[in-house]
Motif scaffolding. Sequence first.
Motif, mmCIF file in Angstrom:
data_model
loop_
_atom_site.group_PDB
_atom_site.id
_atom_site.type_symbol
_atom_site.label_atom_id
_atom_site.label_comp_id
_atom_site.label_asym_id
_atom_site.label_seq_id
_atom_site.Cartn_x
_atom_site.Cartn_y
_atom_site.Cartn_z
ATOM 1 N N PHE A 6 154.255 29.812 3.527
ATOM 2 C CA PHE A 6 153.513 30.242 2.342
ATOM 3 C C PHE A 6 153.832 31.710 2.053
ATOM 4 C CE2 PHE A 6 151.156 26.760 4.179
ATOM 5 C CZ PHE A 6 150.973 25.938 3.079
ATOM 6 N N PRO A 7 154.960 31.978 1.415
ATOM 7 C CA PRO A 7 155.358 33.372 1.204
ATOM 8 C C PRO A 7 154.431 34.162 0.270
ATOM 9 C CG PRO A 7 156.829 31.869 0.038
ATOM 10 C CD PRO A 7 155.934 31.028 0.902
ATOM 11 N N LEU A 8 153.586 33.478 -0.493
ATOM 12 C CA LEU A 8 152.665 34.178 -1.392
ATOM 13 C C LEU A 8 151.280 34.388 -0.782
ATOM 14 C CD1 LEU A 8 153.575 32.404 -4.756
ATOM 15 C CD2 LEU A 8 154.371 34.614 -3.900
ATOM 16 N N ILE A 9 151.087 33.896 0.449
ATOM 17 C CA ILE A 9 149.791 33.988 1.126
ATOM 18 C C ILE A 9 149.944 34.886 2.356
ATOM 19 C CG2 ILE A 9 147.892 32.707 2.188
ATOM 20 C CD1 ILE A 9 148.421 31.846 -0.704
ATOM 21 N N ALA A 10 148.984 35.793 2.524
ATOM 22 C CA ALA A 10 149.023 36.704 3.673
ATOM 23 C C ALA A 10 147.674 36.724 4.361
ATOM 24 C CB ALA A 10 149.389 38.107 3.223
ATOM 25 N N ALA A 11 147.679 37.158 5.597
ATOM 26 C CA ALA A 11 146.449 37.373 6.358
ATOM 27 C C ALA A 11 146.653 38.625 7.203
ATOM 28 C CB ALA A 11 146.136 36.178 7.240
ATOM 29 N N ASP A 12 145.708 39.548 7.072
ATOM 30 C CA ASP A 12 145.781 40.811 7.793
ATOM 31 C C ASP A 12 144.351 41.164 8.198
ATOM 32 O OD1 ASP A 12 145.779 43.520 8.531
ATOM 33 O OD2 ASP A 12 147.289 44.050 7.038
ATOM 34 N N PRO A 13 144.108 41.365 9.491
ATOM 35 C CA PRO A 13 142.743 41.686 9.932
ATOM 36 C C PRO A 13 142.137 42.898 9.231
ATOM 37 C CG PRO A 13 144.166 41.285 11.820
ATOM 38 C CD PRO A 13 145.047 41.300 10.607
ATOM 39 N N ALA A 14 142.976 43.790 8.705
ATOM 40 C CA ALA A 14 142.487 44.991 8.043
ATOM 41 C C ALA A 14 142.141 44.758 6.563
ATOM 42 C CB ALA A 14 143.528 46.101 8.148
ATOM 43 N N ILE A 15 142.468 43.577 6.047
ATOM 44 C CA ILE A 15 142.208 43.274 4.633
ATOM 45 C C ILE A 15 141.321 42.047 4.553
ATOM 46 C CG2 ILE A 15 143.234 42.675 2.407
ATOM 47 C CD1 ILE A 15 145.808 44.057 3.396
ATOM 48 N N CYS A 16 140.180 42.195 3.924
ATOM 49 C CA CYS A 16 139.231 41.085 3.716
ATOM 50 C C CYS A 16 138.888 40.365 5.022
ATOM 51 C CB CYS A 16 139.760 40.096 2.677
ATOM 52 S SG CYS A 16 139.915 40.808 1.030
ATOM 53 N N GLY A 17 138.797 41.129 6.104
ATOM 54 C CA GLY A 17 138.414 40.550 7.386
ATOM 55 C C GLY A 17 139.385 39.519 7.929
ATOM 56 N N GLY A 18 140.642 39.563 7.476
ATOM 57 C CA GLY A 18 141.645 38.623 7.973
ATOM 58 C C GLY A 18 141.665 37.300 7.238
ATOM 59 N N ARG A 19 140.835 37.168 6.206
ATOM 60 C CA ARG A 19 140.845 35.929 5.430
ATOM 61 C C ARG A 19 142.145 35.848 4.625
ATOM 62 N NH1 ARG A 19 135.804 37.872 5.689
ATOM 63 N NH2 ARG A 19 134.140 36.446 6.297
ATOM 64 N N PRO A 20 142.658 34.651 4.390
ATOM 65 C CA PRO A 20 143.905 34.515 3.622
ATOM 66 C C PRO A 20 143.740 35.052 2.198
ATOM 67 C CG PRO A 20 143.353 32.454 4.730
ATOM 68 C CD PRO A 20 142.176 33.359 4.886
ATOM 69 N N ILE A 21 144.745 35.797 1.755
ATOM 70 C CA ILE A 21 144.743 36.419 0.429
ATOM 71 C C ILE A 21 146.093 36.195 -0.246
ATOM 72 C CG2 ILE A 21 143.083 38.248 1.004
ATOM 73 C CD1 ILE A 21 145.598 40.100 1.337
ATOM 74 N N ILE A 22 146.152 36.494 -1.545
ATOM 75 C CA ILE A 22 147.416 36.513 -2.255
ATOM 76 C C ILE A 22 148.124 37.804 -1.855
ATOM 77 C CG2 ILE A 22 148.510 36.625 -4.537
ATOM 78 C CD1 ILE A 22 147.218 33.893 -3.874
ATOM 79 N N VAL A 23 149.405 37.719 -1.515
ATOM 80 C CA VAL A 23 150.188 38.877 -1.073
ATOM 81 C C VAL A 23 150.082 40.009 -2.093
ATOM 82 C CG1 VAL A 23 152.550 39.687 -0.668
ATOM 83 C CG2 VAL A 23 151.795 37.530 0.311
ATOM 84 N N GLY A 24 149.839 41.200 -1.587
ATOM 85 C CA GLY A 24 149.798 42.387 -2.425
ATOM 86 C C GLY A 24 148.498 42.589 -3.182
ATOM 87 N N THR A 25 147.501 41.761 -2.907
ATOM 88 C CA THR A 25 146.201 41.872 -3.579
ATOM 89 C C THR A 25 145.095 41.759 -2.534
ATOM 90 O OG1 THR A 25 145.730 39.510 -3.917
ATOM 91 C CG2 THR A 25 147.191 40.563 -5.512
#
Length: 77
Positions: A6-25
């Motif tokens: 899923f290249p358009l989906i990201a997860a980062d513990p520092a962004i939105c508590g690690g919940r999946p987000i749209i890349v770059g948003t």
Amino acid sequence: MTLSGFPLIAADPAICGGRPIIVGTRMRISDILEMLAGGATTAEISADFPYVTEDDVRAALAFAATQSDHPIVLAAE
């Protein structure tokens, strides 16, 4: 970190508590799903949030579809 497959989906513990987000948003996949469930169209979501493309919305749906394909074991009542 983008999610495998899923290249358009990201997860980062520092962004939105690690919940999946749209890349770059900071647009969570769950936010998109809630809008769709509420009757919004892909075009309406993209118009209201210009940083979210129609491809992003379709990617959110594809990601959600894979996440829902897990067996659920219920105890007999």
